[in-house]
Enzyme design. Structure first.
Site, PDB file in Angstrom:
ATOM      1  N   GLN A   1       0.699  -1.199  -0.229  1.00 10.12           N
ATOM      2  CA  GLN A   1      -0.042  -0.019  -0.049  1.00 10.12           C
ATOM      3  C   GLN A   1       0.722   1.168   0.149  1.00 10.12           C
ATOM      4  O   GLN A   1       1.647   1.544   0.874  1.00 10.12           O
ATOM      5  CB  GLN A   1      -0.808  -0.086   1.326  1.00 10.12           C
ATOM      6  CG  GLN A   1      -1.790   1.268   1.351  1.00 10.12           C
ATOM      7  CD  GLN A   1      -2.540   1.039   2.674  1.00 10.12           C
ATOM      8  OE1 GLN A   1      -1.927   1.636   3.691  1.00 10.12           O
ATOM      9  NE2 GLN A   1      -3.601   0.903   2.903  1.00 10.12           N
ATOM     10  N   GLY A   2       0.704   1.929  -1.124  1.00  9.27           N
ATOM     11  CA  GLY A   2       1.672   3.250  -1.134  1.00  9.27           C
ATOM     12  C   GLY A   2       0.805   4.529  -0.679  1.00  9.27           C
ATOM     13  O   GLY A   2       0.429   5.191  -1.514  1.00  9.27           O
TER      14      GLY A   2
ATOM     15  N   SER B   1       1.277   6.219   3.089  1.00 13.81           N
ATOM     16  CA  SER B   1       2.022   7.289   3.937  1.00 13.81           C
ATOM     17  C   SER B   1       3.044   7.890   3.211  1.00 13.81           C
ATOM     18  O   SER B   1       4.171   7.192   2.564  1.00 13.81           O
ATOM     19  CB  SER B   1       2.518   6.621   5.187  1.00 13.81           C
ATOM     20  OG  SER B   1       1.335   6.283   5.948  1.00 13.81           O
TER      21      SER B   1
ATOM     22  N   SER C   1       4.480  -1.531   4.143  1.00  7.30           N
ATOM     23  CA  SER C   1       4.825  -2.885   4.479  1.00  7.30           C
ATOM     24  C   SER C   1       4.968  -3.791   3.346  1.00  7.30           C
ATOM     25  O   SER C   1       4.184  -3.557   2.172  1.00  7.30           O
ATOM     26  CB  SER C   1       3.651  -3.148   5.449  1.00  7.30           C
ATOM     27  OG  SER C   1       3.613  -2.623   6.722  1.00  7.30           O
TER      28      SER C   1
ATOM     29  N   GLU D   1      -9.867  -2.555   5.497  1.00  7.84           N
ATOM     30  CA  GLU D   1      -8.654  -2.805   6.168  1.00  7.84           C
ATOM     31  C   GLU D   1      -8.655  -2.989   7.576  1.00  7.84           C
ATOM     32  O   GLU D   1      -8.057  -3.989   8.039  1.00  7.84           O
ATOM     33  CB  GLU D   1      -7.323  -1.739   5.663  1.00  7.84           C
ATOM     34  CG  GLU D   1      -6.027  -1.982   6.239  1.00  7.84           C
ATOM     35  CD  GLU D   1      -5.190  -0.823   6.014  1.00  7.84           C
ATOM     36  OE1 GLU D   1      -3.974  -1.321   6.094  1.00  7.84           O
ATOM     37  OE2 GLU D   1      -5.536   0.209   5.963  1.00  7.84           O
TER      38      GLU D   1
END
Length: 384
Positions: free
Chosen positions: A126-127, A129, A161, A249
């Site tokens: 997941q891009g 933050s 992550s 999520e």
């Protein structure tokens, strides 16, 4: 209060536990270690689940699922988290990337991405933050500018992550700056791109932590070229999709199941030593078991709402607050109890792992402070 789901769910739990015992090494440490064999074991297990229609149980058959109920998928989620999440990073694709593509993707995007997720063949990251846009995600600076019939993306993500092992990235970038093209608020002008991680324009730098490799990384995008076919949903309308992502999520991580399994195992793990524990510690242990049931019920509420086609940020935030506090508070109680267990016991090792992971619980997937803000806004909206 009755938390049972019936005989069908019990049978499914039994099948899953048998598979875990048969397919994974004894005392499996999880996929995210320095040993590549642990990741390989998780990937094999995912493919085994997929072959038996258990990985994406509730997905429609047309996308590689078994068309089961969301409650059966909840059983899978709970058993996986209770047993050290042997799916590794696959839960991200199963729990929210896939469902989000079902909701917002084109037919071509669905055909391209959903079958590989359902087969356990791909890992997503997941891009979201950035160094100056964590809790305030809408302040991100990664920018995608028009270039002919496509886009060029430049910027940096952090705390990503699984970026070292991921095949695809669910990337949020700014496509129109505030003050341009009718964009007046920072939540506007954002778009989501589905991009392959093997592109040479992407650089990943691991961030070492006490949780081990793979969990946290920096990701850099240097003139990453993508096309309109890689845009999920409408250009500049990505923020509405982000809200769906967060709701899926946060409820998709069944931390309460792991907490409950370790708490329930404590008396047997200590044996005769259990009777020598201070009464105050035993009382805290009982309180944590009660909090596990509270978190489970809150998760079920959100699951029921999603099954009805609703996604409530307020309810998802309330669950997230409860389960992350449970994660940390139960870890402290378990650490005190585990200190009385034999040095080489599985219980002591599992509690140590749980404690280390729990330290990031109130920060990852949206800080607890932001969850409180979301919940407050939802409550204020109801009272107006």
């Amino acid at each position: 209060m009755d938390f049972e789901m019936g005989a069908r769910a019990d049978e499914l739990r039994g099948r899953l536990r048998e598979l875990i015992g048969a397919e994974l090494p004894a005392e499996f440490p999880g996929a995210f270690t320095d040993d590549p064999a642990d990741l390989a074991a998780a990937q094999r297990f995912c493919r085994t689940l997929a072959e038996r229609d258990l990985l994406c149980l509730s997905w429609p058959a047309e996308f590689g699922g078994a068309g089961a109920s969301v409650w059966e998928q909840t059983v899978v989620r709970e058993e996986m988290w209770a047993h050290h999440e042997p799916r590794g990073a696959q839960y991200m694709g199963v729990n929210w990337v896939g469902p989000i593509i079902m909701r917002h993707g084109t037919t071509e995007q669905q055909r391209r991405h959903l079958p590989p997720i359902a087969a356990g063949e791909v890992i997503w990251c997941q891009g979201f933050s950035e160094p100056e846009a964590g809790s305030d995600l809408a302040s991100l600076r990664t920018y995608a500018r028009r270039d002919g019939d496509g886009w060029l993306i430049n910027g940096q993500k952090i705390w990503t992550s699984y970026a070292t092992m991921a095949h695809w990235c669910f990337l949020l970038a700014r496509t129109t700056r505030v003050g341009e093209g009718g964009v007046q608020r920072k939540q506007q002008g954002l778009s989501i791109f589905l991009v392959p991680m093997d592109n040479p324009a992407i650089t990943v730098r691991p961030i070492r932590t006490m949780m081990g490799p793979h969990h946290l990384n920096e990701v850099f995008f240097d003139d990453l070229r993508v096309t309109d076919a890689d845009v999920l949903g409408e250009v500049d309308a990505g923020w509405s999709i982000v809200g769906d992502v967060m709701a899926f999520e946060r409820v998709g991580i069944a931390r309460y199941a792991r907490c409950e399994r370790l708490l329930a195992a404590a008396p047997d793990a200590l044996g005769e030593r259990w009777d020598t524990l201070p009464a105050e510690l035993v009382a805290r242990w009982m309180r944590m078991l009660t909090h596990c049931r509270r978190a489970r019920l809150m998760a079920y509420r959100v699951v029921a709402m999603q099954a009805g086609g609703q996604v409530s940020p307020g309810d998802a935030a309330a669950y997230r607050i409860a389960v992350t506090r449970l994660d940390q508070e139960s870890a402290e109680v378990l650490a005190e109890i585990a200190a009385e267990a034999p040095d080489n016991s599985w219980f002591r090792a599992d509690v140590d792992d749980h404690w280390r992971y729990s330290q990031a619980a109130t920060v990852s997937s949206g800080s607890i402070e932001m969850q409180r803000i979301l919940l407050s806004r939802a409550l204020l909206a109801v009272t107006r």
